[in-house]
Design an enzyme around this catalytic site. Structure first.
Site, PDB file in Angstrom:
ATOM      1  N   ARG A 223     -21.878 -29.500  67.992  1.00 56.46           N
ATOM      2  CA  ARG A 223     -21.382 -30.399  69.038  1.00 56.46           C
ATOM      3  C   ARG A 223     -22.525 -30.696  69.997  1.00 56.46           C
ATOM      4  NH1 ARG A 223     -17.780 -31.123  66.016  1.00 56.46           N
ATOM      5  NH2 ARG A 223     -15.552 -30.760  66.359  1.00 56.46           N
ATOM      6  N   HIS A 271     -22.527 -38.417  63.355  1.00 51.82           N
ATOM      7  CA  HIS A 271     -21.532 -37.355  63.157  1.00 51.82           C
ATOM      8  C   HIS A 271     -20.935 -37.436  61.740  1.00 51.82           C
ATOM      9  CE1 HIS A 271     -18.632 -34.570  65.530  1.00 51.82           C
ATOM     10  NE2 HIS A 271     -18.670 -34.222  64.262  1.00 51.82           N
TER      11      HIS A 271
HETATM   12  C1  GLV Z   1     -16.015 -32.246  62.781  1.00 52.43           C
HETATM   13  O1  GLV Z   1     -16.831 -32.403  63.626  1.00 52.43           O
HETATM   14  C2  GLV Z   1     -15.240 -31.058  62.635  1.00 52.43           C
HETATM   15  O2  GLV Z   1     -15.262 -30.227  63.547  1.00 52.43           O
HETATM   16  O3  GLV Z   1     -14.571 -30.889  61.605  1.00 52.43           O
END
Ligand code: GLV
Length: 314
Positions: A223, A271
């Protein structure tokens, strides 16, 4: 038997098809088109509106459609029903391949060769063999430990740091605050797999990252909120951190004016290092629901005590 589905409004047709294939006999209701709240017994959700899960009187369990559950930490209240995280080894393997790709990129100087190609420049440089290239992994949970094993299998010299002791074949595991200081200066590549919690929020800041080996690279697949982005930029600008592959950010989508987009030593991905695969995810959840109905708890319960008291941006 009705499943409530909300993958933050995305790809519902794919999720519905997977549920229909792997959970035959269960009806699917897509949020927010619900006519009978009492009919819902399981919820499969990702970034659901806070406060809504409490409105289903017969809800038995909630399955989050991702491994990171920090979005739930921002919910002021949670339902009585237990909540489970999704850990899918297919997703973990995708993330391992993402980190392997960038580790090799930094080890073999592929960034330098990309730049040289633009200049029609033919020059080569000695590079360390994988066993002499040190990779340190922060966070040895289900994802971090999978990544550590994959990199070790590929011959890299892998160390891992966690809050508590871990034992992973082929990986030098250390734990506790002081041990962090021992693995940062060694790392040719540092990979962040830390969950976003109250304890990790902005924890990778100038004080911590400047302990990295000069010229080492940084990969973040967990993150953005775990990192102080301004401090990371300072260290990239000074060359202390030689390169970064960043898949996650404080603000997503990454704003157009973010300096990360154009930084010569930064590789930005949206992401995508380990996207949830509806087909394999639903097969796992289907088995977990069957187990749950037979009194067997799914293996990854969401722990409310790891909560954050900060505003969620992602
Ligand atoms: C994606 O970021 C997840 O946490 O699955």
């Amino acid at each position: 038997m009705t499943i409530l589905l909300n993958n933050d409004g995305h790809w519902h047709a794919r999720w519905r098809a997977a549920i229909e294939t792997h959970m035959p006999g269960r009806a699917v209701v897509e949020f927010p088109d619900i006519t009978n709240r009492a009919s819902i017994d399981y919820a499969l959700i990702w970034k659901h509106p806070p406060g809504d899960l409490e409105k289903y009187p017969n809800l038995k369990a909630v399955f989050s459609l991702g491994s990171g559950v920090d979005y739930l930490d921002a919910f002021p209240t949670l339902p009585e029903a237990p909540i489970f995280r999704l850990i899918d080894t297919n997703m973990a393997e995708d993330m391992a391949l993402y980190t392997l790709y960038w580790t090799i990129h930094f080890q073999r100087l592929f960034g330098t060769y990309q730049t040289q190609q633009k200049q029609a420049k033919w020059a080569r440089y000695p590079t360390p063999l994988a066993p002499d290239f040190k990779v340190s992994i922060l966070g040895l949970g289900a994802i971090g430990s999978h990544i550590a094993k994959a990199l070790a299998r590929n011959g890299f010299d892998v160390s891992g740091w966690a809050r508590s002791p871990k034992d992973i074949t082929g990986v030098k595991c250390v734990y506790g605050k002081d041990a962090l200081e021992t693995i940062l200066p060694k790392a040719d590549v540092l990979i962040c797999c830390l969950p976003f919690t109250k304890a990790t929020y902005m924890s990778l800041d100038l004080a911590v990252l400047s302990k990295m080996k000069k010229g080492g690279a940084f990969i973040n697949i967990s993150r953005g909120a775990v990192v102080n982005e301004a401090d990371l930029l300072t260290l990239l600008d000074s060359g202390h951190i030689g390169g970064a592959a960043l898949d996650v950010f404080h603000a997503e989508p990454l704003p157009e004016n973010s300096p990360f987009w154009s930084h010569p030593d930064v590789h930005v991905t949206p992401h995508m290092s380990g996207a949830t695969n509806p087909d394999t995810a639903v097969q796992i959840i289907s088995k977990e629901i069957t187990d749950f109905e037979n009194g067997i708890m799914p293996p990854y319960p969401y722990m409310r005590e790891a909560t954050c008291s900060r505003e969620v941006k992602a």
